[in-house]
Design a protein around this motif. Structure first.
Motif, PDB file in Angstrom:
ATOM      1  N   HIS A 173      11.051 -21.895 -35.799  1.00 60.60           N
ATOM      2  CA  HIS A 173      12.541 -22.569 -35.804  1.00 60.60           C
ATOM      3  C   HIS A 173      13.253 -22.330 -34.328  1.00 60.60           C
ATOM      4  CE1 HIS A 173      16.314 -24.750 -36.513  1.00 60.60           C
ATOM      5  NE2 HIS A 173      16.805 -23.728 -35.955  1.00 60.60           N
ATOM      6  N   GLY A 174      13.075 -21.106 -34.058  1.00 63.64           N
ATOM      7  CA  GLY A 174      13.755 -20.547 -32.622  1.00 63.64           C
ATOM      8  C   GLY A 174      12.941 -21.348 -31.308  1.00 63.64           C
ATOM      9  N   VAL A 175      11.368 -21.283 -31.480  1.00 67.39           N
ATOM     10  CA  VAL A 175      10.916 -22.134 -30.268  1.00 67.39           C
ATOM     11  C   VAL A 175      11.163 -23.388 -29.972  1.00 67.39           C
ATOM     12  CG1 VAL A 175       8.557 -22.449 -29.442  1.00 67.39           C
ATOM     13  CG2 VAL A 175       8.736 -20.228 -30.149  1.00 67.39           C
ATOM     14  N   TRP A 176      11.291 -24.029 -31.269  1.00 65.85           N
ATOM     15  CA  TRP A 176      11.512 -25.676 -31.107  1.00 65.85           C
ATOM     16  C   TRP A 176      12.980 -25.747 -30.521  1.00 65.85           C
ATOM     17  CZ3 TRP A 176      15.147 -28.830 -33.728  1.00 65.85           C
ATOM     18  CH2 TRP A 176      15.169 -30.328 -33.306  1.00 65.85           C
ATOM     19  N   SER A 177      13.908 -24.966 -31.009  1.00 62.66           N
ATOM     20  CA  SER A 177      15.415 -25.167 -30.822  1.00 62.66           C
ATOM     21  C   SER A 177      15.439 -24.627 -29.147  1.00 62.66           C
ATOM     22  CB  SER A 177      16.089 -23.991 -31.698  1.00 62.66           C
ATOM     23  OG  SER A 177      16.216 -24.306 -32.845  1.00 62.66           O
ATOM     24  N   ALA A 178      14.783 -23.603 -28.736  1.00 64.10           N
ATOM     25  CA  ALA A 178      14.621 -23.400 -27.148  1.00 64.10           C
ATOM     26  C   ALA A 178      14.290 -24.728 -26.421  1.00 64.10           C
ATOM     27  CB  ALA A 178      13.806 -22.026 -27.024  1.00 64.10           C
ATOM     28  N   PHE A 179      13.144 -25.195 -26.826  1.00 64.79           N
ATOM     29  CA  PHE A 179      12.539 -26.371 -26.127  1.00 64.79           C
ATOM     30  C   PHE A 179      13.754 -27.287 -26.144  1.00 64.79           C
ATOM     31  CE2 PHE A 179       8.184 -25.343 -27.518  1.00 64.79           C
ATOM     32  CZ  PHE A 179       7.760 -24.727 -26.414  1.00 64.79           C
ATOM     33  N   GLN A 180      14.458 -27.642 -27.229  1.00 69.65           N
ATOM     34  CA  GLN A 180      15.242 -28.620 -27.107  1.00 69.65           C
ATOM     35  C   GLN A 180      16.545 -28.122 -25.968  1.00 69.65           C
ATOM     36  OE1 GLN A 180      14.651 -31.493 -28.702  1.00 69.65           O
ATOM     37  NE2 GLN A 180      12.851 -30.324 -29.001  1.00 69.65           N
ATOM     38  N   THR A 181      17.034 -27.052 -26.146  1.00 69.17           N
ATOM     39  CA  THR A 181      18.175 -26.335 -25.322  1.00 69.17           C
ATOM     40  C   THR A 181      17.648 -26.664 -23.890  1.00 69.17           C
ATOM     41  OG1 THR A 181      18.695 -25.012 -26.979  1.00 69.17           O
ATOM     42  CG2 THR A 181      19.435 -24.387 -24.696  1.00 69.17           C
ATOM     43  N   LEU A 182      16.464 -26.075 -23.395  1.00 74.42           N
ATOM     44  CA  LEU A 182      16.021 -26.270 -21.967  1.00 74.42           C
ATOM     45  C   LEU A 182      15.573 -27.650 -21.553  1.00 74.42           C
ATOM     46  CD1 LEU A 182      14.071 -22.963 -22.106  1.00 74.42           C
ATOM     47  CD2 LEU A 182      16.318 -23.370 -21.256  1.00 74.42           C
ATOM     48  N   GLY A 183      15.645 -28.765 -22.774  1.00 66.08           N
ATOM     49  CA  GLY A 183      15.247 -30.088 -22.124  1.00 66.08           C
ATOM     50  C   GLY A 183      13.801 -30.292 -22.174  1.00 66.08           C
ATOM     51  N   TRP A 184      13.008 -29.422 -22.835  1.00 62.95           N
ATOM     52  CA  TRP A 184      11.659 -29.734 -22.861  1.00 62.95           C
ATOM     53  C   TRP A 184      11.607 -30.412 -24.356  1.00 62.95           C
ATOM     54  CZ3 TRP A 184      10.740 -24.041 -21.359  1.00 62.95           C
ATOM     55  CH2 TRP A 184      10.850 -23.783 -20.133  1.00 62.95           C
ATOM     56  N   LYS A 185      10.913 -31.550 -24.325  1.00 61.85           N
ATOM     57  CA  LYS A 185      10.438 -32.462 -25.477  1.00 61.85           C
ATOM     58  C   LYS A 185       9.302 -31.996 -25.970  1.00 61.85           C
ATOM     59  CE  LYS A 185      14.739 -34.122 -24.825  1.00 61.85           C
ATOM     60  NZ  LYS A 185      15.782 -33.901 -25.939  1.00 61.85           N
ATOM     61  N   PHE A 186       9.054 -31.183 -26.760  1.00 61.79           N
ATOM     62  CA  PHE A 186       8.015 -30.697 -27.406  1.00 61.79           C
ATOM     63  C   PHE A 186       7.990 -31.065 -28.973  1.00 61.79           C
ATOM     64  CE2 PHE A 186       7.393 -27.966 -23.584  1.00 61.79           C
ATOM     65  CZ  PHE A 186       6.206 -28.045 -23.350  1.00 61.79           C
ATOM     66  N   PRO A 187       6.878 -31.431 -29.452  1.00 59.89           N
ATOM     67  CA  PRO A 187       6.813 -31.619 -30.885  1.00 59.89           C
ATOM     68  C   PRO A 187       6.872 -30.234 -31.796  1.00 59.89           C
ATOM     69  CG  PRO A 187       4.687 -31.910 -30.018  1.00 59.89           C
ATOM     70  CD  PRO A 187       5.533 -31.782 -28.877  1.00 59.89           C
ATOM     71  N   ARG A 188       7.306 -30.369 -32.953  1.00 58.12           N
ATOM     72  CA  ARG A 188       7.389 -29.260 -33.857  1.00 58.12           C
ATOM     73  C   ARG A 188       6.168 -28.477 -33.884  1.00 58.12           C
ATOM     74  NH1 ARG A 188      12.352 -28.524 -36.761  1.00 58.12           N
ATOM     75  NH2 ARG A 188      13.617 -30.453 -36.423  1.00 58.12           N
TER      76      ARG A 188
END
Length: 215
Positions: A173-188
């Motif tokens: 959960h944390g990696v995906w949330s960090a991607f979203q926070t930093l503006g990096w659109k990565f899939p789950r």
């Protein structure tokens, strides 16, 4: 920056990214144990000599530990601050709160993080300072690991496994949330792959020792 929720989320993301980078390097170093006692002990000794003669013996490791402790502290502070802010935004509890859809990892981030923090303390006392390890000599890295996860100490391996599994849920959960926070659109699936890879890498060694593959 530290007063806004966005700033705190960025602190969580950056500190989390730093910790994940360390976990990958630590995992790779752990896997050197499969090359034998001499290779693993030499690697542990080399870590203490990094930066010499500019840094004293083990100086690099202590700098690394301080940076990691700061990152962990910042991560916990940001997470706690966000949780408190979210609770204050809803001062009156719901009479009936419907179940919120979400992953198991998202629902257990807080207490999972507490378990991981407690494990970090135990891990340092066990394999760093050796206060809880059967092998007190810090020059015997291979011996400390094999003694720690020996079949007779199955409870240590069980606790280690539980902590690593919790780390996997936390990372997913944390990696995906960090991607979203930093503006990096990565899939789950990327976050899932990172968590599975780290869990597998960290569990290989204790399980290999426990089942006699490494001895």
């Amino acid at each position: 920056m530290t007063r806004s929720s966005v700033g705190k989320k960025i602190i969580m993301a950056v500190s989390g990214a730093l910790l994940i980078g360390f976990l990958f390097l630590h995992m790779i170093g752990n896997l050197k144990i499969y090359f034998g006692a001499s290779s693993f002990d030499s690697y542990a000794h080399w870590l203490r000599k990094i930066g010499e003669p500019i840094l004293p013996y083990s100086g690099f490791l202590w700098i690394q530990r301080v940076v990691l402790l700061v990152a962990i502290g910042a991560h916990i502070w940001a997470a706690t601050s966000l949780a408190i802010a979210a609770r204050k935004a809803r001062p009156v509890a719901y009479a009936h709160r419907p179940k919120v859809q979400g992953s198991y990892a998202a629902r257990t981030m807080r207490w999972g993080g507490v378990i991981i923090a407690l494990f970090v303390v135990y891990h340092l006392l066990d394999l760093t300072t050796r206060h809880l390890n059967p092998v007190a000599d810090t020059n015997q890295a291979f011996g400390a690991v094999t003694a720690d996860f020996a079949p007779g100490r199955w409870y240590v391996t069980l606790f280690y496994t539980l902590a690593v599994v919790m780390l996997g849920f936390h990372l997913r959960h944390g990696v995906w949330s960090a991607f979203q926070t930093l503006g990096w659109k990565f899939p789950r699936t990327v976050a899932l792959a990172v968590s599975v890879l780290l869990c597998a890498g960290f569990l290989m060694v204790p399980l290999s020792v426990m089942f006699g593959i490494i001895k």
